[in-house]
Write a protein that holds these residues in place. Structure first.
Motif, PDB file in Angstrom:
ATOM      1  N   ARG A 166       0.790  -1.211  -0.063  1.00  0.00           N
ATOM      2  CA  ARG A 166       0.179   0.220  -0.033  1.00  0.00           C
ATOM      3  C   ARG A 166       0.749   1.198  -0.088  1.00  0.00           C
ATOM      4  N   ALA A 167       1.967   1.236   0.594  1.00  0.00           N
ATOM      5  CA  ALA A 167       3.042   2.274   0.738  1.00  0.00           C
ATOM      6  C   ALA A 167       3.629   2.288  -0.801  1.00  0.00           C
ATOM      7  N   ALA A 168       3.791   1.522  -1.513  1.00  0.00           N
ATOM      8  CA  ALA A 168       4.624   1.531  -2.534  1.00  0.00           C
ATOM      9  C   ALA A 168       4.071   2.156  -3.672  1.00  0.00           C
ATOM     10  N   PRO A 169       4.627   2.919  -4.842  1.00  0.00           N
ATOM     11  CA  PRO A 169       4.253   3.485  -5.714  1.00  0.00           C
ATOM     12  C   PRO A 169       3.299   2.485  -6.427  1.00  0.00           C
ATOM     13  N   ASP A 174      -2.963   5.341 -17.186  1.00  0.00           N
ATOM     14  CA  ASP A 174      -3.922   6.263 -17.759  1.00  0.00           C
ATOM     15  C   ASP A 174      -3.043   7.569 -18.122  1.00  0.00           C
ATOM     16  N   THR A 175      -1.935   7.570 -17.641  1.00  0.00           N
ATOM     17  CA  THR A 175      -1.081   8.806 -17.615  1.00  0.00           C
ATOM     18  C   THR A 175      -0.064   8.616 -18.986  1.00  0.00           C
ATOM     19  N   PRO A 176       0.382   9.655 -19.776  1.00  0.00           N
ATOM     20  CA  PRO A 176       0.903   9.311 -20.865  1.00  0.00           C
ATOM     21  C   PRO A 176       2.446   9.182 -20.478  1.00  0.00           C
ATOM     22  N   VAL A 177       3.017   8.180 -21.108  1.00  0.00           N
ATOM     23  CA  VAL A 177       4.473   8.198 -20.825  1.00  0.00           C
ATOM     24  C   VAL A 177       5.361   9.215 -21.094  1.00  0.00           C
ATOM     25  N   PRO A 178       6.016   9.765 -20.251  1.00  0.00           N
ATOM     26  CA  PRO A 178       6.817  10.817 -20.423  1.00  0.00           C
ATOM     27  C   PRO A 178       8.081  10.762 -21.443  1.00  0.00           C
ATOM     28  N   SER A 198      20.994   7.565  -3.147  1.00  0.00           N
ATOM     29  CA  SER A 198      20.240   8.458  -2.657  1.00  0.00           C
ATOM     30  C   SER A 198      19.971   9.634  -3.641  1.00  0.00           C
ATOM     31  N   TYR A 199      18.912  10.350  -3.347  1.00  0.00           N
ATOM     32  CA  TYR A 199      18.544  11.259  -4.313  1.00  0.00           C
ATOM     33  C   TYR A 199      19.764  12.580  -4.546  1.00  0.00           C
ATOM     34  N   ALA A 200      20.237  12.682  -3.348  1.00  0.00           N
ATOM     35  CA  ALA A 200      21.389  13.527  -3.316  1.00  0.00           C
ATOM     36  C   ALA A 200      22.462  13.122  -4.084  1.00  0.00           C
ATOM     37  N   GLU A 201      22.928  11.932  -4.161  1.00  0.00           N
ATOM     38  CA  GLU A 201      23.809  11.384  -5.039  1.00  0.00           C
ATOM     39  C   GLU A 201      23.452  11.365  -6.662  1.00  0.00           C
ATOM     40  N   LEU A 202      22.326  11.078  -6.744  1.00  0.00           N
ATOM     41  CA  LEU A 202      21.698  11.018  -7.991  1.00  0.00           C
ATOM     42  C   LEU A 202      21.722  12.447  -8.603  1.00  0.00           C
ATOM     43  N   ALA A 203      21.148  13.682  -8.020  1.00  0.00           N
ATOM     44  CA  ALA A 203      21.487  14.881  -8.240  1.00  0.00           C
ATOM     45  C   ALA A 203      22.549  15.199  -8.746  1.00  0.00           C
ATOM     46  N   ARG A 204      23.797  14.796  -8.082  1.00  0.00           N
ATOM     47  CA  ARG A 204      25.151  15.208  -8.545  1.00  0.00           C
ATOM     48  C   ARG A 204      25.452  14.551  -9.817  1.00  0.00           C
ATOM     49  N   ALA A 205      25.173  13.194 -10.045  1.00  0.00           N
ATOM     50  CA  ALA A 205      25.326  12.316 -11.174  1.00  0.00           C
ATOM     51  C   ALA A 205      24.647  13.039 -12.419  1.00  0.00           C
ATOM     52  N   CYS A 206      23.648  13.677 -12.098  1.00  0.00           N
ATOM     53  CA  CYS A 206      22.694  14.099 -13.154  1.00  0.00           C
ATOM     54  C   CYS A 206      22.913  15.564 -13.413  1.00  0.00           C
ATOM     55  N   ALA A 212      14.447  17.995  -8.054  1.00  0.00           N
ATOM     56  CA  ALA A 212      14.121  17.657  -9.776  1.00  0.00           C
ATOM     57  C   ALA A 212      14.207  15.980  -9.895  1.00  0.00           C
ATOM     58  N   VAL A 213      15.527  15.527  -9.321  1.00  0.00           N
ATOM     59  CA  VAL A 213      15.769  14.257  -9.633  1.00  0.00           C
ATOM     60  C   VAL A 213      14.826  13.368  -8.961  1.00  0.00           C
ATOM     61  N   ARG A 214      14.345  13.733  -7.807  1.00  0.00           N
ATOM     62  CA  ARG A 214      13.170  13.191  -7.151  1.00  0.00           C
ATOM     63  C   ARG A 214      12.198  13.115  -7.922  1.00  0.00           C
ATOM     64  N   ARG A 215      11.573  14.444  -8.486  1.00  0.00           N
ATOM     65  CA  ARG A 215      10.442  14.512  -9.337  1.00  0.00           C
ATOM     66  C   ARG A 215      10.506  13.487 -10.358  1.00  0.00           C
ATOM     67  N   ARG A 216      11.442  13.567 -11.023  1.00  0.00           N
ATOM     68  CA  ARG A 216      11.769  12.621 -12.344  1.00  0.00           C
ATOM     69  C   ARG A 216      11.602  11.179 -11.881  1.00  0.00           C
ATOM     70  N   VAL A 217      12.096  10.617 -10.976  1.00  0.00           N
ATOM     71  CA  VAL A 217      12.191   9.258 -10.443  1.00  0.00           C
ATOM     72  C   VAL A 217      10.944   8.962 -10.243  1.00  0.00           C
ATOM     73  N   GLU A 218      10.046   9.977  -9.559  1.00  0.00           N
ATOM     74  CA  GLU A 218       8.670   9.442  -9.115  1.00  0.00           C
ATOM     75  C   GLU A 218       7.803   9.546 -10.191  1.00  0.00           C
ATOM     76  N   LEU A 219       8.110  10.583 -11.275  1.00  0.00           N
ATOM     77  CA  LEU A 219       7.235  10.356 -12.485  1.00  0.00           C
ATOM     78  C   LEU A 219       7.512   9.249 -13.324  1.00  0.00           C
ATOM     79  N   LEU A 220       8.724   8.742 -13.544  1.00  0.00           N
ATOM     80  CA  LEU A 220       8.724   7.648 -14.246  1.00  0.00           C
ATOM     81  C   LEU A 220       8.204   6.246 -13.512  1.00  0.00           C
ATOM     82  N   ARG A 221       8.268   6.294 -12.296  1.00  0.00           N
ATOM     83  CA  ARG A 221       7.482   5.094 -11.504  1.00  0.00           C
ATOM     84  C   ARG A 221       6.269   5.268 -11.499  1.00  0.00           C
ATOM     85  N   GLY A 222       5.718   6.511 -11.268  1.00  0.00           N
ATOM     86  CA  GLY A 222       4.052   6.498 -11.375  1.00  0.00           C
ATOM     87  C   GLY A 222       3.725   6.549 -12.764  1.00  0.00           C
ATOM     88  N   THR A 223       4.172   6.311 -13.861  1.00  0.00           N
ATOM     89  CA  THR A 223       3.675   6.067 -15.046  1.00  0.00           C
ATOM     90  C   THR A 223       4.097   4.683 -15.807  1.00  0.00           C
TER      91      THR A 223
END
Length: 330
Positions: A166-169, A174-178, A198-206, A212-223
């Motif tokens: 229940r806690a997982a994404p 129904d949402t278009p693929v980004p 971690s999101y901090a390390e992902l942000a540095r890599a990107c 921004a990287v948190r939103r991107r991961v959440e969007l890709l998982r949510g769709t």
């Protein structure tokens, strides 16, 4: 991957990560009724030993890719070289040595319905020691993909599974693929090294912000484009025999076979396919008697299976994550 003896807490953490590979340790600890430090200590031990790894996977149904299974027959002396060459390719996953060590099998993905790269086929055709190549296009996967393996209970109670699920994404189709954006290549590369980066390390890599990287991961998982899987050796879970089955099934019986395969807890992958065999399955069994029961009882209960070829899996060299490094086969 590494092989260690898992205790009850290890198995529960593994099961939790199978439900949500990026579940916060605090959430896992709360569900298990243990401290955060206990979960972190057990996870670090398993991760450091190479016994588990969380990896990112894209859902081909959402990305428009076609998955293919390649079965490569080799002379015995060529198996290692062929396997190592395939393992270095980023588009190859689930690289396994079959039978008596004379066959290599892998999965590769292509854009659209075309074969996975005339380039890959040509390379294999020219490779020294390759004596045969079969390619199977996956038409419908009935076991495997972005769902928790429905096999034997690994370590959680049904109530704990429900709480983590229940806690997982929850992906929405129904949402278009980004569309892919700048930074996605770096994001997936960083996650491939460790899906729990971690999101901090992902942000540095990107080269972007943590938000921004948190939103991107959440969007890709949510769709439904991105999901996470935890990898471990079957032996760590008590399975002593892994095998791949190549079945010939009458078209009228495909749905019945799919239903039986999907309901059997020993099956970790099952799909209808094109090719010489039109239904493929990968199973984890306790021993040879368990494999016999699966073939004789589960598959034997279905009318319309005309033949079954069973090939034991000698070794898994690569799963979804990057190959641990070139090495000789045991």
């Amino acid at each position: 991957m590494g092989s260690i003896e898992f205790d009850a807490v290890d198995l529960a953490i593994l099961h939790a990560l199978d439900i949500d590979g990026r579940a916060p340790f605090a959430r896992i600890a709360e569900v298990l009724c243990v401290s955060d430090a206990t979960v972190l200590r057990h996870y670090r031990r398993m991760r450091a030993s190479g016994a588990i790894r969380v990896v990112p996977i894209t859902d081909t149904r959402r990305t428009g890719q076609t998955s293919w299974v390649l079965r490569v027959r080799c002379v015995p002396d060529a198996v290692d070289a062929v396997a190592q060459g395939l393992g270095r390719r980023p588009d190859v996953s689930w690289l396994q040595v079959l039978a008596a060590g004379t066959e290599v099998m892998c999965v590769t993905r292509a854009k659209g319905p075309e074969a996975p790269g005339g380039e890959l086929s040509r390379q294999l055709g020219r490779a020294a020691g390759v004596i045969g190549l079969e390619m199977y296009c996956l038409l419908r996967v009935v076991v495997g993909g972005p769902t928790t393996w429905q096999g034997q209970n690994i370590g959680l109670t049904p109530a704990q599974v429900d709480a983590l699920t229940r806690a997982a994404p929850q992906p929405s189709w129904d949402t278009p693929v980004p569309a892919w954006v700048d930074g996605d290549r770096e994001l997936f590369a960083a996650l491939a090294r460790d899906g729990r980066t971690s999101y901090a390390e992902l942000a540095r890599a990107c080269g972007t912000s943590e938000s921004a990287v948190r939103r991107r991961v959440e969007l890709l998982r949510g769709t439904g484009v991105l999901f996470f899987e935890v990898e471990t050796d079957a032996a760590n879970l008590g399975y002593g025999l892994c095998a791949f089955l190549w079945m010939n099934v009458r078209p009228s019986a495909l749905d019945a076979v799919a239903e039986v395969v999907a309901a059997d807890p020993r099956v970790v992958f099952g799909a209808a396919a094109t090719g010489r065999a039109n239904f493929l399955a990968s199973v984890l069994c306790r021993d040879t008697a368990d494999l016999y029961d699966f073939i004789a009882e589960s598959l034997g209960s279905v009318e319309g299976i005309t033949s079954v070829e069973t090939t034991p899996i000698v070794e898994t060299l690569k799963r979804e994550g990057p190959m641990p490094g070139a090495r000789a086969r045991r």
